[in-house]
Design a protein around this motif. Structure first.
Motif, PDB file in Angstrom:
ATOM      1  N   ASN A 123     -32.560  25.082  -5.517  1.00 52.64           N
ATOM      2  CA  ASN A 123     -32.730  26.288  -4.700  1.00 52.64           C
ATOM      3  C   ASN A 123     -32.421  26.064  -3.226  1.00 52.64           C
ATOM      4  OD1 ASN A 123     -33.764  28.304  -6.580  1.00 52.64           O
ATOM      5  ND2 ASN A 123     -35.437  26.813  -6.831  1.00 52.64           N
ATOM      6  N   PRO A 124     -31.135  25.840  -2.903  1.00 54.29           N
ATOM      7  CA  PRO A 124     -30.817  25.684  -1.475  1.00 54.29           C
ATOM      8  C   PRO A 124     -31.169  26.957  -0.717  1.00 54.29           C
ATOM      9  CG  PRO A 124     -28.821  25.903  -2.793  1.00 54.29           C
ATOM     10  CD  PRO A 124     -29.960  25.817  -3.751  1.00 54.29           C
ATOM     11  N   ARG A 125     -31.815  26.778   0.456  1.00 57.64           N
ATOM     12  CA  ARG A 125     -32.308  27.953   1.185  1.00 57.64           C
ATOM     13  C   ARG A 125     -31.355  28.412   2.279  1.00 57.64           C
ATOM     14  NH1 ARG A 125     -37.449  24.253   2.296  1.00 57.64           N
ATOM     15  NH2 ARG A 125     -35.658  22.844   2.352  1.00 57.64           N
ATOM     16  N   ASP A 126     -30.530  27.489   2.766  1.00 57.52           N
ATOM     17  CA  ASP A 126     -29.735  27.805   3.961  1.00 57.52           C
ATOM     18  C   ASP A 126     -28.632  26.764   4.120  1.00 57.52           C
ATOM     19  OD1 ASP A 126     -30.973  25.488   4.971  1.00 57.52           O
ATOM     20  OD2 ASP A 126     -32.727  26.671   5.464  1.00 57.52           O
ATOM     21  N   LEU A 127     -27.900  26.860   5.225  1.00 65.05           N
ATOM     22  CA  LEU A 127     -26.766  25.958   5.437  1.00 65.05           C
ATOM     23  C   LEU A 127     -27.208  24.497   5.530  1.00 65.05           C
ATOM     24  CD1 LEU A 127     -23.584  26.512   7.251  1.00 65.05           C
ATOM     25  CD2 LEU A 127     -24.894  24.610   8.109  1.00 65.05           C
ATOM     26  N   VAL A 128     -28.366  24.239   6.151  1.00 67.60           N
ATOM     27  CA  VAL A 128     -28.826  22.849   6.268  1.00 67.60           C
ATOM     28  C   VAL A 128     -29.042  22.264   4.875  1.00 67.60           C
ATOM     29  CG1 VAL A 128     -30.713  21.366   7.060  1.00 67.60           C
ATOM     30  CG2 VAL A 128     -29.818  23.129   8.572  1.00 67.60           C
ATOM     31  N   ASP A 129     -29.698  23.015   3.984  1.00 64.91           N
ATOM     32  CA  ASP A 129     -29.914  22.525   2.612  1.00 64.91           C
ATOM     33  C   ASP A 129     -28.576  22.245   1.923  1.00 64.91           C
ATOM     34  OD1 ASP A 129     -32.620  22.569   2.698  1.00 64.91           O
ATOM     35  OD2 ASP A 129     -32.899  24.255   1.325  1.00 64.91           O
ATOM     36  N   MET A 130     -27.638  23.189   2.075  1.00 67.15           N
ATOM     37  CA  MET A 130     -26.345  23.022   1.387  1.00 67.15           C
ATOM     38  C   MET A 130     -25.623  21.788   1.922  1.00 67.15           C
ATOM     39  SD  MET A 130     -24.902  26.389   0.201  1.00 67.15           S
ATOM     40  CE  MET A 130     -25.611  27.953   0.110  1.00 67.15           C
ATOM     41  N   TYR A 131     -25.743  21.568   3.196  1.00 66.69           N
ATOM     42  CA  TYR A 131     -25.064  20.415   3.809  1.00 66.69           C
ATOM     43  C   TYR A 131     -25.705  19.116   3.308  1.00 66.69           C
ATOM     44  CZ  TYR A 131     -22.382  17.968   7.405  1.00 66.69           C
ATOM     45  OH  TYR A 131     -21.498  17.143   8.063  1.00 66.69           O
ATOM     46  N   LEU A 132     -27.060  19.094   3.256  1.00 66.53           N
ATOM     47  CA  LEU A 132     -27.751  17.883   2.784  1.00 66.53           C
ATOM     48  C   LEU A 132     -27.364  17.592   1.334  1.00 66.53           C
ATOM     49  CD1 LEU A 132     -31.295  18.487   4.360  1.00 66.53           C
ATOM     50  CD2 LEU A 132     -29.598  16.805   5.098  1.00 66.53           C
ATOM     51  N   LEU A 133     -27.226  18.657   0.528  1.00 65.12           N
ATOM     52  CA  LEU A 133     -26.830  18.451  -0.876  1.00 65.12           C
ATOM     53  C   LEU A 133     -25.405  17.908  -0.971  1.00 65.12           C
ATOM     54  CD1 LEU A 133     -28.415  21.633  -2.522  1.00 65.12           C
ATOM     55  CD2 LEU A 133     -29.142  19.243  -2.777  1.00 65.12           C
ATOM     56  N   GLU A 134     -24.518  18.416  -0.103  1.00 66.45           N
ATOM     57  CA  GLU A 134     -23.132  17.916  -0.081  1.00 66.45           C
ATOM     58  C   GLU A 134     -23.118  16.431   0.303  1.00 66.45           C
ATOM     59  OE1 GLU A 134     -20.430  19.372  -1.040  1.00 66.45           O
ATOM     60  OE2 GLU A 134     -18.931  17.933  -0.294  1.00 66.45           O
ATOM     61  N   ALA A 152     -24.175  14.506  -2.669  1.00 65.57           N
ATOM     62  CA  ALA A 152     -23.112  14.514  -3.687  1.00 65.57           C
ATOM     63  C   ALA A 152     -22.026  13.501  -3.322  1.00 65.57           C
ATOM     64  CB  ALA A 152     -22.527  15.915  -3.819  1.00 65.57           C
ATOM     65  N   GLN A 153     -21.679  13.465  -2.028  1.00 69.75           N
ATOM     66  CA  GLN A 153     -20.607  12.540  -1.614  1.00 69.75           C
ATOM     67  C   GLN A 153     -21.080  11.087  -1.729  1.00 69.75           C
ATOM     68  OE1 GLN A 153     -18.132  13.461   1.619  1.00 69.75           O
ATOM     69  NE2 GLN A 153     -17.924  15.585   1.025  1.00 69.75           N
ATOM     70  N   GLN A 154     -22.373  10.843  -1.407  1.00 69.75           N
ATOM     71  CA  GLN A 154     -22.904   9.479  -1.564  1.00 69.75           C
ATOM     72  C   GLN A 154     -22.862   9.075  -3.039  1.00 69.75           C
ATOM     73  OE1 GLN A 154     -26.833   9.656   0.163  1.00 69.75           O
ATOM     74  NE2 GLN A 154     -25.985   9.886   2.221  1.00 69.75           N
ATOM     75  N   ALA A 155     -23.298  10.030  -3.917  1.00 64.83           N
ATOM     76  CA  ALA A 155     -23.328   9.729  -5.355  1.00 64.83           C
ATOM     77  C   ALA A 155     -21.922   9.447  -5.873  1.00 64.83           C
ATOM     78  CB  ALA A 155     -23.942  10.895  -6.113  1.00 64.83           C
ATOM     79  N   ALA A 156     -20.926  10.105  -5.272  1.00 68.95           N
ATOM     80  CA  ALA A 156     -19.539   9.907  -5.723  1.00 68.95           C
ATOM     81  C   ALA A 156     -18.933   8.640  -5.099  1.00 68.95           C
ATOM     82  CB  ALA A 156     -18.697  11.122  -5.357  1.00 68.95           C
ATOM     83  N   GLY A 157     -19.744   7.917  -4.346  1.00 74.86           N
ATOM     84  CA  GLY A 157     -19.290   6.648  -3.760  1.00 74.86           C
ATOM     85  C   GLY A 157     -18.359   6.801  -2.571  1.00 74.86           C
ATOM     86  N   GLU A 158     -18.363   7.977  -1.924  1.00 74.01           N
ATOM     87  CA  GLU A 158     -17.516   8.196  -0.726  1.00 74.01           C
ATOM     88  C   GLU A 158     -18.093   7.377   0.429  1.00 74.01           C
ATOM     89  OE1 GLU A 158     -15.207  10.771   0.457  1.00 74.01           O
ATOM     90  OE2 GLU A 158     -14.834  11.837  -1.430  1.00 74.01           O
ATOM     91  N   PHE A 204     -19.723  13.508   6.233  1.00 78.21           N
ATOM     92  CA  PHE A 204     -20.907  14.354   6.038  1.00 78.21           C
ATOM     93  C   PHE A 204     -22.165  13.522   6.271  1.00 78.21           C
ATOM     94  CE2 PHE A 204     -17.643  16.884   4.349  1.00 78.21           C
ATOM     95  CZ  PHE A 204     -18.085  18.194   4.421  1.00 78.21           C
ATOM     96  N   THR A 205     -22.696  13.615   7.478  1.00 75.09           N
ATOM     97  CA  THR A 205     -23.873  12.841   7.842  1.00 75.09           C
ATOM     98  C   THR A 205     -24.856  13.773   8.549  1.00 75.09           C
ATOM     99  OG1 THR A 205     -22.949  12.356   9.998  1.00 75.09           O
ATOM    100  CG2 THR A 205     -22.499  10.734   8.258  1.00 75.09           C
TER     101      THR A 205
END
Ligand code: HEM
Length: 469
Positions: A224-235, A238-244, A249-250
């Motif tokens: 349940n992302p609430r706003d842009l900050v949540d969406m950015y943290l999820l991105e 996701a990028q860390q999990a993908a080994g980027e 994105f920090t």
């Protein structure tokens, strides 16, 4: 048409210089070469047809010290800017639709404005009011909701502190000896006066935003992302999990993006709404026509919604005509050439600052009939349908076109229709009309003005306006 005698603004002077030197001319600002681009054909050719050459941003010392060239607005043209902008643009689009739509949030802010206007009308009567603080609060709250997931009461201490800090920071950067930082960057570190104050303002904003990012991180719910900050943290996750490994994105980058959204999204929208009200006061016949259209399409007891937009062509045309004449970001944001180029018969070296003169496009007599006249009907065809004109570009054009264009259009439409549905705005009796010229800081704002507000039937008879939150 109101006529006034006055000195020309710097933007008008730059536009007039094109009549003498042509649509592409150069100036030196200190030792920096700047090329000013004027008129529709030239801007389109540079920004739309040659985006790889004309889409970089210059390094402006005072801004670089504060933004570290991160975020979006002042980031150099390249892969990091592209990825960050693509992500934020897509996220902003989400706020136009579905579960995260900002429409209810904008309407809620307007409900507050209506209540405040009614109260001020009773309190101030014929003395009139300054509409600026109400509009600033409502617009800032939209950005707060979208970016931080928080709405604040207009008297909330924290909200007031944030708005005051941002306003003070901008004031110092544009309108104080701190502009000298652009010539002598080391002045920024002086331990007194506005230089010291600027660093303090920056520290306070940093603490405020970092606290909010931390609170988001601790309460993040991936479902349940609430706003842009949540969406950015999820991105980021996701990028860390993908080994980027080298992802841009920090949390550090996120901080500058939030700053950008506040800087780019509040002053611009607030001043656009204030200009529209300003023109409605100067042209009561147009105000009346807009109100008649709103009454016929929406009525007086239903709050406006984005679904009404297509049915209110005259209202839309009026908003566009005010934007055409006032251009709140008249010289866009400075661009820079990323390579040496031949353009319109000139050699423009790599690293040249480019000033796209949007004002000149909106006053270009080769594309607009009587460009200095206020005439909403120019945006309508014979049957009263809205006409799209490619030389209407208040949000710029090309790769650096405004990222918040859709959100801004939504705010302008809902705010203007709701304000004119509920109230009539007039000049106070006996006062001369405010000057048309405006004040140029970071954006072009109308000079402060006072309006008398009278509630229309729906508001004055005490009936609740029905809002679909
Ligand atoms: C850039 C206009 C509202 C975010 C710009 C530019 C203009 C502009 C002229 C510069 C284009 C260029 O450099 O060529 C406006 C106007 C607005 C408005 C007239 C309101 C009526 C917003 C809002 C947001 C926003 C609400 C976001 C919430 C941005 C960003 C950029 C930008 C991030 C930089 C884009 C980049 O460098 O890639 N805007 N803007 N703007 N605007 Fe807006």
């Amino acid at each position: 048409q109101p006529v006034e005698r006055r000195n020309k603004t710097s933007v008008e002077v730059l536009t007039e210089m094109a009549k003498v030197y042509g649509n592409v001319y150069s100036l030196f600002a200190g030792t920096n070469l700047m090329v000013v681009l004027n008129g529709y054909e030239v801007l389109k050719d540079a920004l739309s047809n040659h985006p790889e050459v004309f889409s970089d941003r210059p390094d402006i010392p005072a801004i670089t010290i504060m933004t570290k060239r991160k975020g979006i607005v002042f980031a150099p043209y390249g892969p990091v800017w592209r990825k960050q902008r693509k992500f934020c643009h897509a996220t902003l689009r989400n706020f136009g639709l579905g579960k995260l739509s900002l429409e209810p949030c904008i309407l809620q802010g307007l409900d507050t404005i209506n209540t405040q206007l009614l109260h001020l009308h009773k309190e101030r009567g014929a003395a009139g009011i300054d509409p600026a603080p109400l509009i600033t609060n409502a617009v800032s709250n939209v950005i707060c909701s979208m970016a931080l997931g928080q709405r604040f009461h207009h008297e909330d201490k924290e909200f007031r502190t944030l708005l005051n800090l941002m306003a003070r920071g901008l004031e110092i950067c544009v309108n104080s000896p701190a502009v000298l930082i652009n010539v002598f960057p080391l002045l920024y570190y002086l331990p007194f006066g506005v230089f010291k104050e600027l660093r303090q303002v920056e520290r306070d904003i940093t603490l405020f935003l970092k606290r909010i990012i931390k609170a988001h991180r601790e309460s993040l719910d991936p479902e349940n992302p609430r706003d842009l900050v949540d969406m950015y943290l999820l991105e980021m996750l996701a990028q860390q999990a993908a080994g980027e490994k080298d992802s841009s994105f920090t949390e550090d980058y996120l901080f500058y993006i939030i700053g950008d959204l506040f800087i780019a999204g509040t002053d611009t929208t607030t001043n656009s709404v204030l200009w529209i009200l300003f023109y409605m006061v100067l042209y009561p016949d147009i105000q009346d026509k807009v109100q008649k259209e709103i009454d016929a399409v929406i009525g007086s007891h239903q709050a406006p919604s984005m679904t009404d937009k297509g049915s209110l062509p005259f209202t839309e045309a009026t908003i566009m005509e005010v934007q055409r004449l006032t251009v709140v970001v008249p010289l866009a944001i400075p661009h820079m050439t990323s390579m040496t180029t031949e353009f319109c018969g000139y050699t423009i070296p790599k690293g040249t600052v480019i000033i796209p003169n949007l004002w000149s496009v909106h006053r270009d007599p080769t594309v607009w009939d009587e460009p200095d006249h206020f005439n909403p009907a120019r945006f309508l065809d014979q049957d009263g349908n809205l006409l799209r004109k490619e030389y209407f570009m208040p949000f710029g054009i090309g790769r650096r076109v405004c990222m918040g264009e859709q959100l801004a259009k939504m705010e302008l439409f809902l705010m203007v229709t709701s304000l004119l549905q509920g109230f009539t705005f007039r000049l106070p009796e006996g006062l001369p009309p405010p000057p048309l010229q405006g004040r140029f800081g970071l954006t072009l704002a109308p000079s402060p003005y006072t309006v008398c507000v009278s509630p229309r039937s729906s508001i004055s008879d005490g009936t609740e306006i029905n809002i679909n939150y």
